[in-house]
Design a protein around this motif. Structure first.
Motif, PDB file in Angstrom:
ATOM      1  N   ARG A   1       0.868  -1.175   0.000  1.00 39.21           N
ATOM      2  CA  ARG A   1       0.000   0.000   0.000  1.00 39.21           C
ATOM      3  C   ARG A   1       0.902   1.220   0.000  1.00 39.21           C
ATOM      4  N   ASP A   2       0.788   2.033  -1.047  1.00 42.28           N
ATOM      5  CA  ASP A   2       1.670   3.181  -1.222  1.00 42.28           C
ATOM      6  C   ASP A   2       0.880   4.479  -1.272  1.00 42.28           C
ATOM      7  N   VAL A   3       1.395   5.482  -0.604  1.00 39.90           N
ATOM      8  CA  VAL A   3       0.907   6.843  -0.821  1.00 39.90           C
ATOM      9  C   VAL A   3       1.510   7.315  -2.139  1.00 39.90           C
ATOM     10  N   THR A   4       0.639   7.697  -3.074  1.00 42.96           N
ATOM     11  CA  THR A   4       1.075   8.114  -4.411  1.00 42.96           C
ATOM     12  C   THR A   4       0.601   9.559  -4.626  1.00 42.96           C
ATOM     13  N   PRO A   5       1.469  10.535  -4.381  1.00 45.40           N
ATOM     14  CA  PRO A   5       1.061  11.945  -4.297  1.00 45.40           C
ATOM     15  C   PRO A   5       0.333  12.482  -5.519  1.00 45.40           C
ATOM     16  N   HIS A   6       0.723  12.037  -6.725  1.00 43.84           N
ATOM     17  CA  HIS A   6       0.060  12.547  -7.923  1.00 43.84           C
ATOM     18  C   HIS A   6      -0.723  11.453  -8.633  1.00 43.84           C
ATOM     19  N   GLY A   7      -1.080  10.396  -7.902  1.00 45.64           N
ATOM     20  CA  GLY A   7      -1.925   9.344  -8.456  1.00 45.64           C
ATOM     21  C   GLY A   7      -3.389   9.727  -8.396  1.00 45.64           C
ATOM     22  N   ALA A   8      -4.222   8.959  -9.074  1.00 46.68           N
ATOM     23  CA  ALA A   8      -5.644   9.283  -9.148  1.00 46.68           C
ATOM     24  C   ALA A   8      -6.319   9.225  -7.782  1.00 46.68           C
TER      25      ALA A   8
ATOM     26  N   ALA B   1      11.136   6.428  -6.712  1.00 49.35           N
ATOM     27  CA  ALA B   1      10.391   5.898  -7.847  1.00 49.35           C
ATOM     28  C   ALA B   1       9.374   6.974  -8.223  1.00 49.35           C
ATOM     29  N   TYR B   2       8.998   6.998  -9.488  1.00 46.42           N
ATOM     30  CA  TYR B   2       8.191   8.077 -10.063  1.00 46.42           C
ATOM     31  C   TYR B   2       6.919   8.358  -9.270  1.00 46.42           C
ATOM     32  N   GLY B   3       6.142   7.337  -8.955  1.00 45.22           N
ATOM     33  CA  GLY B   3       4.829   7.565  -8.361  1.00 45.22           C
ATOM     34  C   GLY B   3       4.823   7.801  -6.869  1.00 45.22           C
ATOM     35  N   LEU B   4       5.973   7.636  -6.208  1.00 45.97           N
ATOM     36  CA  LEU B   4       6.006   7.688  -4.750  1.00 45.97           C
ATOM     37  C   LEU B   4       6.348   9.058  -4.179  1.00 45.97           C
ATOM     38  N   VAL B   5       6.757   9.983  -5.015  1.00 47.52           N
ATOM     39  CA  VAL B   5       7.176  11.305  -4.521  1.00 47.52           C
ATOM     40  C   VAL B   5       6.482  12.405  -5.319  1.00 47.52           C
ATOM     41  N   PRO B   6       6.333  13.594  -4.734  1.00 49.66           N
ATOM     42  CA  PRO B   6       5.695  14.704  -5.450  1.00 49.66           C
ATOM     43  C   PRO B   6       6.502  15.139  -6.674  1.00 49.66           C
ATOM     44  N   TYR B   7       5.843  15.829  -7.578  1.00 54.18           N
ATOM     45  CA  TYR B   7       6.540  16.371  -8.745  1.00 54.18           C
ATOM     46  C   TYR B   7       7.696  17.277  -8.329  1.00 54.18           C
ATOM     47  N   SER B   8       7.515  18.032  -7.254  1.00 53.64           N
ATOM     48  CA  SER B   8       8.566  18.949  -6.812  1.00 53.64           C
ATOM     49  C   SER B   8       9.853  18.189  -6.471  1.00 53.64           C
ATOM     50  N   VAL B   9       9.715  16.966  -5.983  1.00 55.05           N
ATOM     51  CA  VAL B   9      10.895  16.141  -5.696  1.00 55.05           C
ATOM     52  C   VAL B   9      11.474  15.577  -6.982  1.00 55.05           C
TER      53      VAL B   9
END
Length: 405
Positions: A42-49, A385-393
């Protein structure tokens, strides 16, 4: 410096193939490493749907019948696997002249372990309390690993990036874990050793008194579980010899033959399918994943604890992945240098860095680690990894690799 960004199929599905690839290309990266076979999480995905993503054990493609027919272990299929998301991603990447690597989790699979408990790690007490950890000595597991490797290679990937193609650690045996007994690092190590019939037989064939090793582990760990004080300090061969005796150390070291022979079979299978293997040693994850502050022992020096003999694998595997999960650039350099000395100068070293927490708090720190990788002999830097961090990172990547947005 060459390198890739690690991505999950679910992330691409959420944002769209074109958008993800164009963003990564905009960072100056010409490769992606996609999770072709992954484990439950279970991952927090900052810019996921949904902003939280549930991942399952299994593969993102239909398992080829000619590879898995007749095998006891067959990987579960992820949701949407029949839509061939990897093929769609590969074609879109090819249009952008981007390479695709197939990130493959091999022996960490709770679904298969719960359904086939006899193929999982068996501890010194005879228990099977490690449903996520498939034992690399079990014949059915070895057949499964080879078939899985071939099936990912058939997806047309540039390389198969092999995660957990070795023994696991005690703390990664299940999804949610609780322990209110103060086990020390050496107690955890002993508790996590596998004493199934296949591991015992292999060790005995190498001249190890396997039953003596099992009895010693049960005596020591049992004592701690009954209230004896745990051992302190890092796990080293010398400390372990003093704590548990030479037969336990010999048993632990014998596991490298199991891993080396399995990796050799997998590397050959991948090569037969027209791809190549990148071996990802999990020791760096075990040491620095939680806080980016790994203890003193270098990952390459401690890889034996997972049954990984880097010197032997250096003769068999063309490419290695180094999980450099550390805040300090000097530590990253030390880890990379130790791997380089272990596997040889003619092997590719791909170093995985995290652009954000808990390892990295700025673009400057990330850039310092990229420079450290290059200076220590690394050939490529991969970002996880791409989906795990905000765009700013993620936006730190181009500056860190010398390609400003």
């Amino acid at each position: 410096m060459d390198g890739s960004v690690y991505v999950y199929v679910e992330d691409v599905r959420d944002e769209g193939v074109a958008q993800v690839l164009d963003r990564i290309a905009g960072y100056g990266m010409r490769e992606i490493t996609v999770a072709a076979a992954y484990h439950a999480a279970r991952d927090v995905t900052p810019h996921g749907a949904s902003r939280v993503t549930i991942r399952s054990d299994g593969v993102h493609f239909p398992p080829p019948p000619d590879l898995f027919d007749g095998l006891r272990l067959v990987p579960p299929m992820q949701a949407g696997a029949r839509d061939e998301p990897l093929a769609i991603l590969r074609e879109a990447a090819a249009d952008r002249r981007m390479a695709v690597h197939g990130w493959t989790v091999f022996l960490h699979n709770t679904t298969l372990g719960l359904a086939n408990q006899d193929v999982t790690v068996q501890d010194c007490f005879g228990g099977r309390g490690f449903p996520a950890a498939l034992c690399p000595a079990h014949p059915d597991v070895r057949l499964y690993a080879v078939a899985l490797a071939r099936s990912v290679a058939r997806q047309g990937v540039h390389s198969v990036v092999a995660e957990s193609l070795h023994f696991g650690a005690f703390a990664q045996g299940y999804l949610s874990e609780r322990c209110f007994v103060p086990l020390g690092p050496m107690d955890e190590f002993l508790f996590g050793l596998c004493f199934c019939q296949w591991c015992m037989r292999r060790a005995t064939d190498l001249g190890v008194k396997a039953e003596v090793a099992r009895e010693e582990c049960a005596r020591i760990v049992g004592g701690v579980l009954d209230g004896d004080p745990p051992a302190q300090g890092e796990v080293t061969r010398a400390a372990l010899t003093a704590y548990a005796g030479p037969e336990v150390v010999a048993y632990a070291r014998a596991r490298s033959e199991t891993v080396t022979s399995l990796v050799s079979e997998v590397a050959s299978a991948v090569s037969m399918e027209g791809s190549r293997l990148t071996f990802l040693d999990g020791t760096g994850h075990r040491k620095g994943y939680a806080d980016g502050l790994p203890p003193a022992g270098l990952a390459a020096h401690d890889a034996w604890q997972l049954g990984v003999d880097l010197v032997a694998l250096g003769d068999l595997v063309p490419s290695f992945g180094v999980l450099a999960y550390a805040r300090d650039a000097a530590r990253v350099a030390d880890d990379v240098g130790a791997y380089r000395r272990s596997v040889g100068n003619d092997r590719e070293l791909r170093v995985v860095l995290r652009p954000g927490r808990p390892d990295t708090d700025s673009e400057d720190r990330l850039a310092a680690k990229v420079r450290a990788v290059k200076a220590a002999g690394g050939d490529a830097v991969d970002f996880h990894a791409y989906g795990l961090v905000p765009y700013s990172v993620l936006n730190r990547i181009p500056g860190a690799v010398g390609r400003k947005l």
